[in-house]
Design a protein around this motif. Structure first.
Motif, PDB file in Angstrom:
ATOM      1  N   LYS A  57      16.795  13.004  52.470  1.00  0.00           N
ATOM      2  CA  LYS A  57      15.774  12.084  52.961  1.00  0.00           C
ATOM      3  C   LYS A  57      14.450  12.483  52.311  1.00  0.00           C
ATOM      4  CE  LYS A  57      18.099   9.838  56.299  1.00  0.00           C
ATOM      5  NZ  LYS A  57      18.185   8.375  56.453  1.00  0.00           N
ATOM      6  N   GLN A  58      13.799  11.529  51.650  1.00  0.00           N
ATOM      7  CA  GLN A  58      12.580  11.823  50.918  1.00  0.00           C
ATOM      8  C   GLN A  58      11.329  11.544  51.753  1.00  0.00           C
ATOM      9  OE1 GLN A  58      13.354   9.409  47.352  1.00  0.00           O
ATOM     10  NE2 GLN A  58      13.725  11.305  46.230  1.00  0.00           N
ATOM     11  N   SER A  59      10.199  12.012  51.227  1.00  0.00           N
ATOM     12  CA  SER A  59       8.858  11.706  51.750  1.00  0.00           C
ATOM     13  C   SER A  59       8.638  12.207  53.170  1.00  0.00           C
ATOM     14  CB  SER A  59       8.588  10.192  51.670  1.00  0.00           C
ATOM     15  OG  SER A  59       8.757   9.727  50.351  1.00  0.00           O
ATOM     16  N   ALA A  60       8.995  13.475  53.415  1.00  0.00           N
ATOM     17  CA  ALA A  60       8.700  14.168  54.678  1.00  0.00           C
ATOM     18  C   ALA A  60       9.143  13.399  55.915  1.00  0.00           C
ATOM     19  CB  ALA A  60       7.211  14.498  54.757  1.00  0.00           C
ATOM     20  N   PRO A  61      10.402  12.973  56.002  1.00  0.00           N
ATOM     21  CA  PRO A  61      10.849  12.194  57.159  1.00  0.00           C
ATOM     22  C   PRO A  61      10.868  12.983  58.460  1.00  0.00           C
ATOM     23  CG  PRO A  61      12.738  12.845  55.869  1.00  0.00           C
ATOM     24  CD  PRO A  61      11.523  13.246  55.081  1.00  0.00           C
ATOM     25  N   PHE A  62      10.894  14.308  58.374  1.00  0.00           N
ATOM     26  CA  PHE A  62      10.903  15.152  59.561  1.00  0.00           C
ATOM     27  C   PHE A  62       9.575  15.891  59.726  1.00  0.00           C
ATOM     28  CE2 PHE A  62      15.368  14.832  58.176  1.00  0.00           C
ATOM     29  CZ  PHE A  62      15.891  14.223  59.309  1.00  0.00           C
ATOM     30  N   GLY A  63       8.518  15.315  59.159  1.00  0.00           N
ATOM     31  CA  GLY A  63       7.196  15.911  59.252  1.00  0.00           C
ATOM     32  C   GLY A  63       6.894  16.805  58.064  1.00  0.00           C
ATOM     33  N   GLN A  64       5.610  16.999  57.819  1.00  0.00           N
ATOM     34  CA  GLN A  64       5.170  17.823  56.703  1.00  0.00           C
ATOM     35  C   GLN A  64       5.151  19.296  57.093  1.00  0.00           C
ATOM     36  OE1 GLN A  64       1.594  16.485  54.739  1.00  0.00           O
ATOM     37  NE2 GLN A  64       2.106  14.312  55.022  1.00  0.00           N
ATOM     38  N   GLY A  65       5.588  20.130  56.166  1.00  0.00           N
ATOM     39  CA  GLY A  65       5.575  21.560  56.391  1.00  0.00           C
ATOM     40  C   GLY A  65       4.227  22.165  56.039  1.00  0.00           C
ATOM     41  N   THR A  66       4.160  23.461  56.134  1.00  0.00           N
ATOM     42  CA  THR A  66       2.941  24.192  55.779  1.00  0.00           C
ATOM     43  C   THR A  66       3.321  25.315  54.823  1.00  0.00           C
ATOM     44  OG1 THR A  66       3.197  25.664  57.692  1.00  0.00           O
ATOM     45  CG2 THR A  66       1.830  23.688  57.978  1.00  0.00           C
ATOM     46  N   GLY A  67       2.322  25.963  54.282  1.00  0.00           N
ATOM     47  CA  GLY A  67       2.595  27.050  53.358  1.00  0.00           C
ATOM     48  C   GLY A  67       2.938  26.544  51.976  1.00  0.00           C
ATOM     49  N   SER A  68       3.670  27.347  51.228  1.00  0.00           N
ATOM     50  CA  SER A  68       3.992  27.025  49.845  1.00  0.00           C
ATOM     51  C   SER A  68       5.114  25.994  49.748  1.00  0.00           C
ATOM     52  CB  SER A  68       4.421  28.290  49.098  1.00  0.00           C
ATOM     53  OG  SER A  68       3.390  29.252  49.069  1.00  0.00           O
ATOM     54  N   ILE A  69       5.106  25.248  48.658  1.00  0.00           N
ATOM     55  CA  ILE A  69       6.285  24.480  48.257  1.00  0.00           C
ATOM     56  C   ILE A  69       7.042  25.390  47.307  1.00  0.00           C
ATOM     57  CG2 ILE A  69       7.131  22.450  47.055  1.00  0.00           C
ATOM     58  CD1 ILE A  69       4.601  20.992  48.028  1.00  0.00           C
ATOM     59  N   VAL A  70       8.191  25.851  47.741  1.00  0.00           N
ATOM     60  CA  VAL A  70       8.893  26.926  47.031  1.00  0.00           C
ATOM     61  C   VAL A  70       9.693  26.419  45.848  1.00  0.00           C
ATOM     62  CG1 VAL A  70      10.562  28.813  47.290  1.00  0.00           C
ATOM     63  CG2 VAL A  70       8.985  28.278  49.152  1.00  0.00           C
ATOM     64  N   LEU A  71      10.319  25.222  45.991  1.00  0.00           N
ATOM     65  CA  LEU A  71      11.177  24.698  44.924  1.00  0.00           C
ATOM     66  C   LEU A  71      10.798  23.259  44.584  1.00  0.00           C
ATOM     67  CD1 LEU A  71      14.659  25.988  46.183  1.00  0.00           C
ATOM     68  CD2 LEU A  71      13.265  26.975  44.356  1.00  0.00           C
ATOM     69  N   ASP A  72      10.877  22.927  43.293  1.00  0.00           N
ATOM     70  CA  ASP A  72      10.582  21.575  42.825  1.00  0.00           C
ATOM     71  C   ASP A  72      11.545  21.236  41.685  1.00  0.00           C
ATOM     72  OD1 ASP A  72       9.425  19.135  42.329  1.00  0.00           O
ATOM     73  OD2 ASP A  72       7.614  19.939  41.388  1.00  0.00           O
ATOM     74  N   HIS A  88      15.958  24.674  38.752  1.00  0.00           N
ATOM     75  CA  HIS A  88      14.662  24.240  39.297  1.00  0.00           C
ATOM     76  C   HIS A  88      13.550  24.784  38.411  1.00  0.00           C
ATOM     77  CE1 HIS A  88      14.128  28.302  41.059  1.00  0.00           C
ATOM     78  NE2 HIS A  88      15.398  28.202  41.443  1.00  0.00           N
ATOM     79  N   ASN A  89      12.313  24.429  38.731  1.00  0.00           N
ATOM     80  CA  ASN A  89      11.187  24.793  37.874  1.00  0.00           C
ATOM     81  C   ASN A  89      10.851  26.274  37.903  1.00  0.00           C
ATOM     82  OD1 ASN A  89      10.881  22.139  37.168  1.00  0.00           O
ATOM     83  ND2 ASN A  89       9.088  21.752  38.458  1.00  0.00           N
ATOM     84  N   GLY A  90      11.299  26.955  38.928  1.00  0.00           N
ATOM     85  CA  GLY A  90      10.876  28.329  39.176  1.00  0.00           C
ATOM     86  C   GLY A  90      10.225  28.399  40.539  1.00  0.00           C
ATOM     87  N   PHE A  91      10.377  29.505  41.216  1.00  0.00           N
ATOM     88  CA  PHE A  91       9.851  29.637  42.570  1.00  0.00           C
ATOM     89  C   PHE A  91       8.341  29.419  42.602  1.00  0.00           C
ATOM     90  CE2 PHE A  91      13.818  32.099  42.739  1.00  0.00           C
ATOM     91  CZ  PHE A  91      14.414  31.485  43.835  1.00  0.00           C
ATOM     92  N   THR A  92       7.909  28.508  43.493  1.00  0.00           N
ATOM     93  CA  THR A  92       6.517  28.119  43.776  1.00  0.00           C
ATOM     94  C   THR A  92       5.850  27.407  42.602  1.00  0.00           C
ATOM     95  OG1 THR A  92       5.458  30.224  43.113  1.00  0.00           O
ATOM     96  CG2 THR A  92       6.287  30.061  45.388  1.00  0.00           C
TER      97      THR A  92
END
Length: 218
Positions: A57-72, A88-92
């Motif tokens: 499920k895309q676009s934060a369907p369960f609410g937005q998190g906090t802190g770092s985005i670890v994987l992209d 993946h791109n690399g951690f953070t």
């Protein structure tokens, strides 16, 4: 060098759904929905005990998190034992914000009552099974179910009023309305998990056909 990583689901109403959060260097962060597809969700959830399948499920369907985005830009084959093992791109390393936090739903289907291709539809959300109400149940919905069961290229027929037997316990879905493009029943429009005004005498079923003949497995 690989990094140990823990995974949890946050913000869902039921066990087996929620925002994907990963623990990296002792802090919880999120995963961007860029590149995320259902095979990625399946690899992710193998680490939280949900082996039976998942949808993203895309676009934060369960609410937005906090802190770092670890994987992209995660790309999995579906065989990995952890989402951290996927490409993946690399951690953070990310160009996302938390409005793009990805969520997943652990979801699968099976049939009970007659055979593996004819029966009452049972859906599994997290670790709990339940049935589907036959309100608005039509052949498009049945086709999605049959596709999930591996009967690709088949036609499908709906069955109503618990023709193949009533389920006991939870009823997960009501008002299901699929089009012709959904790959999973949980991606179709419906009232929301657990939201229904039905009894099990209205349990929905399907018959999966192959070459215009009922395909029965005994």
């Amino acid at each position: 060098m690989s990094h140990p990583i823990c995974i949890r689901l946050v913000g869902g109403s039921y066990t087996g759904e929620g925002r994907v959060e990963v623990k990296y260097h002792d802090a919880w962060g999120t995963v961007c929905d860029d590149g995320i597809i259902d095979t990625n969700a399946k690899s992710c959830l193998s680490r939280v005990g949900m082996w039976h399948g998942a949808i993203q499920k895309q676009s934060a369907p369960f609410g937005q998190g906090t802190g770092s985005i670890v994987l992209d830009d995660v790309s999995c084959t579906g065989t990995e034992k952890s989402i951290a093992s996927c490409q993946h791109n690399g951690f953070t390393i990310t160009n996302c914000n938390h409005s793009e936090d990805v969520g997943v739903v652990c979801f699968s289907v099976r049939l009970i009552g007659e055979s593996t291709s004819n029966g009452t539809v049972i859906v599994k959300l997290g670790n709990t099974e339940g049935s589907v109400c036959d309100d608005n149940w039509d052949n498009d919905d049945a086709s999605v179910v049959c596709g999930m069961l591996g009967y690709n290229g088949t036609t499908a027929q709906t069955v109503s009023n618990a023709r193949f037997g009533e389920f006991s316990g939870q009823m997960w879905m009501d008002g299901v309305n699929c089009g012709d493009s959904e790959s999973a029943l949980a991606k179709c429009t419906f009232n929301g998990f657990g939201k229904n005004d039905c009894s099990h005498s209205e349990d929905a079923g399907v018959i999966c056909y192959c070459s215009n003949l009922p395909y029965r497995v005994y």
